[in-house]
Design an enzyme around this catalytic site. Structure first.
Site, PDB file in Angstrom:
ATOM      1  N   TYR A 135      -4.862   4.049   7.620  1.00 12.78           N
ATOM      2  CA  TYR A 135      -6.238   3.546   7.564  1.00 12.78           C
ATOM      3  C   TYR A 135      -7.067   4.076   8.729  1.00 12.78           C
ATOM      4  O   TYR A 135      -6.963   5.242   9.074  1.00 12.78           O
ATOM      5  CB  TYR A 135      -6.253   2.003   7.518  1.00 12.78           C
ATOM      6  N   SER A 170       0.794  -1.244   0.000  1.00 14.25           N
ATOM      7  CA  SER A 170       0.000   0.000   0.000  1.00 14.25           C
ATOM      8  C   SER A 170       0.817   1.280   0.000  1.00 14.25           C
ATOM      9  O   SER A 170       0.270   2.352  -0.277  1.00 14.25           O
ATOM     10  CB  SER A 170      -0.904   0.035   1.233  1.00 14.25           C
ATOM     11  N   VAL A 173       0.929  -3.786   3.984  1.00 15.80           N
ATOM     12  CA  VAL A 173       0.697  -5.057   4.684  1.00 15.80           C
ATOM     13  C   VAL A 173       1.894  -6.003   4.732  1.00 15.80           C
ATOM     14  O   VAL A 173       1.845  -6.979   5.470  1.00 15.80           O
ATOM     15  CB  VAL A 173      -0.485  -5.886   4.113  1.00 15.80           C
ATOM     16  N   TYR A 224      -2.468  -2.240 -10.596  1.00 19.94           N
ATOM     17  CA  TYR A 224      -2.389  -1.987  -9.149  1.00 19.94           C
ATOM     18  C   TYR A 224      -1.647  -3.118  -8.429  1.00 19.94           C
ATOM     19  O   TYR A 224      -0.818  -2.869  -7.541  1.00 19.94           O
ATOM     20  CB  TYR A 224      -3.819  -1.814  -8.603  1.00 19.94           C
ATOM     21  N   LYS A 271       0.671   3.467  -2.947  1.00 18.84           N
ATOM     22  CA  LYS A 271      -0.478   4.352  -3.175  1.00 18.84           C
ATOM     23  C   LYS A 271      -0.089   5.827  -3.031  1.00 18.84           C
ATOM     24  O   LYS A 271      -0.597   6.694  -3.747  1.00 18.84           O
ATOM     25  CB  LYS A 271      -1.602   4.036  -2.166  1.00 18.84           C
TER      26      LYS A 271
HETATM   27  N1  GLN Z   1      -1.869  -5.227  -2.272  1.00 18.39           N
HETATM   28  C1  GLN Z   1      -2.562  -5.127  -1.017  1.00 18.39           C
HETATM   29  C2  GLN Z   1      -4.069  -5.179  -1.236  1.00 18.39           C
HETATM   30  O1  GLN Z   1      -4.538  -4.663  -2.221  1.00 18.39           O
HETATM   31  C3  GLN Z   1      -2.173  -3.837  -0.364  1.00 18.39           C
HETATM   32  C4  GLN Z   1      -2.909  -3.588   0.905  1.00 18.39           C
HETATM   33  C5  GLN Z   1      -2.082  -2.959   1.982  1.00 18.39           C
HETATM   34  O2  GLN Z   1      -0.854  -2.886   1.941  1.00 18.39           O
HETATM   35  N2  GLN Z   1      -2.761  -2.545   3.019  1.00 18.39           N
HETATM   36  O3  GLN Z   1      -4.772  -5.756  -0.467  1.00 18.39           O
END
Ligand code: GLN
Length: 340
Positions: free
Chosen positions: A261, A83, A279, A209, A86
């Protein structure tokens, strides 16, 4: 919508400086030492390959805006960026479309819900809300320049590589593992399409993505990518301007509100800096005008944020004086400026 980019008005900037080199160096090592023994949290397992990560890994790195580097622990071990990508894709899209258009299309407000929430989309009439949750990130990736998914992917890869100052590569195993199991992200993209929020093929957007999330980085890379955001968009090691200073400011504001988050409020309350977690255990924090901090430790809290990464960053924020909300009383002898 509020408008801060008032035409014809130059933005002045005030940030401050880090303590001297040796002190930063020893505090980075001290932060790593203090938090090494922590075993709290659990490794993510909803992407099969991530469940096999070594939970003991722990790396920490600070890159100053002059390019100076401080490391502790396994700062060069690579992991998938997840993530954290992003934040950088958002910056690249803002550079392309500008402040107002992206704020309108993707949004900047916190959902208060998990990063992969479908309910958040439904509750907001199909609006993805912000670019740091999966819905908003998919909508952002869909905006990347390029007439084909392959061109969009190349723009993502070269853009993130410019932030890192080196060519970032996909971890094929992570990509395959996530691509085989990301039914939820496919559903989110389909839902966004049904609301007219993406005008590209939704499953092709998910594929770009998923690749972007699989790019391999180290804590050292994250710190330099963060230092580029801290340095008004210029990579302090390569000297390349990657995005504008305005885009950095906008990106950091979005990270402050949404980077961790549904725990973003707690994070801001404790650490007082914009940050972004992933994650696989990566955590990026930015101290505007001063430095980027990269941390890596795979055990996560329930929202999906690295536990040791957060603790190590909290310590650094405090001892290095990075909290953007902290102030001290003005020295009494100085008095109000007008009276001197
Ligand atoms: N690739 C992971 C997903 O889309 C990224 C989520 C994350 O790092 N929180 O679930």
């Amino acid at each position: 919508m509020l408008e801060s980019n008032v035409e014809g008005v130059e933005q002045s900037v005030s940030t401050g400086t880090l303590p001297e080199w040796e002190r930063v160096d020893s505090l980075v090592v001290a932060s790593h030492e203090r938090n090494r023994a922590c075993r709290d949290g659990a490794v993510a397992d909803y992407i099969p390959v991530l469940a096999r990560a070594d939970p003991e890994l722990f790396g920490l790195c600070v890159v100053e805006v002059d390019g100076g580097v401080h490391v502790a622990g396994q700062a060069d071990v690579e992991f998938s960026i997840q993530s954290i990508s992003k934040a950088f894709v958002y910056a690249l899209v803002c550079e392309e479309y500008g402040h107002a258009a992206v704020a309108d299309l993707v949004g900047v407000n916190n959902t208060g819900l998990a990063f992969n929430s479908v309910m958040a989309i439904e509750l907001n009439d199909g609006h993805p809300m912000n670019p740091m949750v999966n819905a908003g990130a998919l909508a952002t990736t869909a905006l990347m320049p390029g007439s084909t998914p392959d061109e969009q992917w190349k723009a993502v890869q070269s853009g993130l590589s410019a932030f890192a100052g080196r060519a970032l590569e996909v971890d094929e195993e992570v990509y395959q593992s996530e691509a085989a199991t990301n039914t939820r992200n496919r559903a989110i993209a389909g839902l966004l399409e049904s609301y007219g929020r993406i005008d590209r093929h939704p499953q092709q957007v998910v594929d770009v993505y998923t690749r972007q999330c699989s790019l391999r980085v180290s804590a050292r890379d994250l710190a330099l990518m963060g230092a580029t955001l801290a340095d008004g968009g210029v990579n302090p090691v390569t000297g390349q301007r990657v995005v504008s200073a305005d885009v950095c400011r906008d990106t950091l504001a979005v990270l402050a509100a949404n980077g961790l988050y549904e725990r973003s409020g707690e994070w801001l309350f404790e650490i007082g800096l914009p940050g972004k977690s992933g994650v696989s255990g990566g955590l990026l924090t930015v101290s505007p005008g001063k430095a980027g901090i990269g941390a890596f430790s795979p055990r996560l809290d329930r929202a999906g944020n690295s536990v040791r990464g957060q603790q190590a960053t909290a310590y650094l924020s405090r001892v290095l004086g990075l909290n953007i909300f902290a102030s001290q009383a003005c020295a009494p002898q100085a008095g109000p400026a007008g009276a001197r």
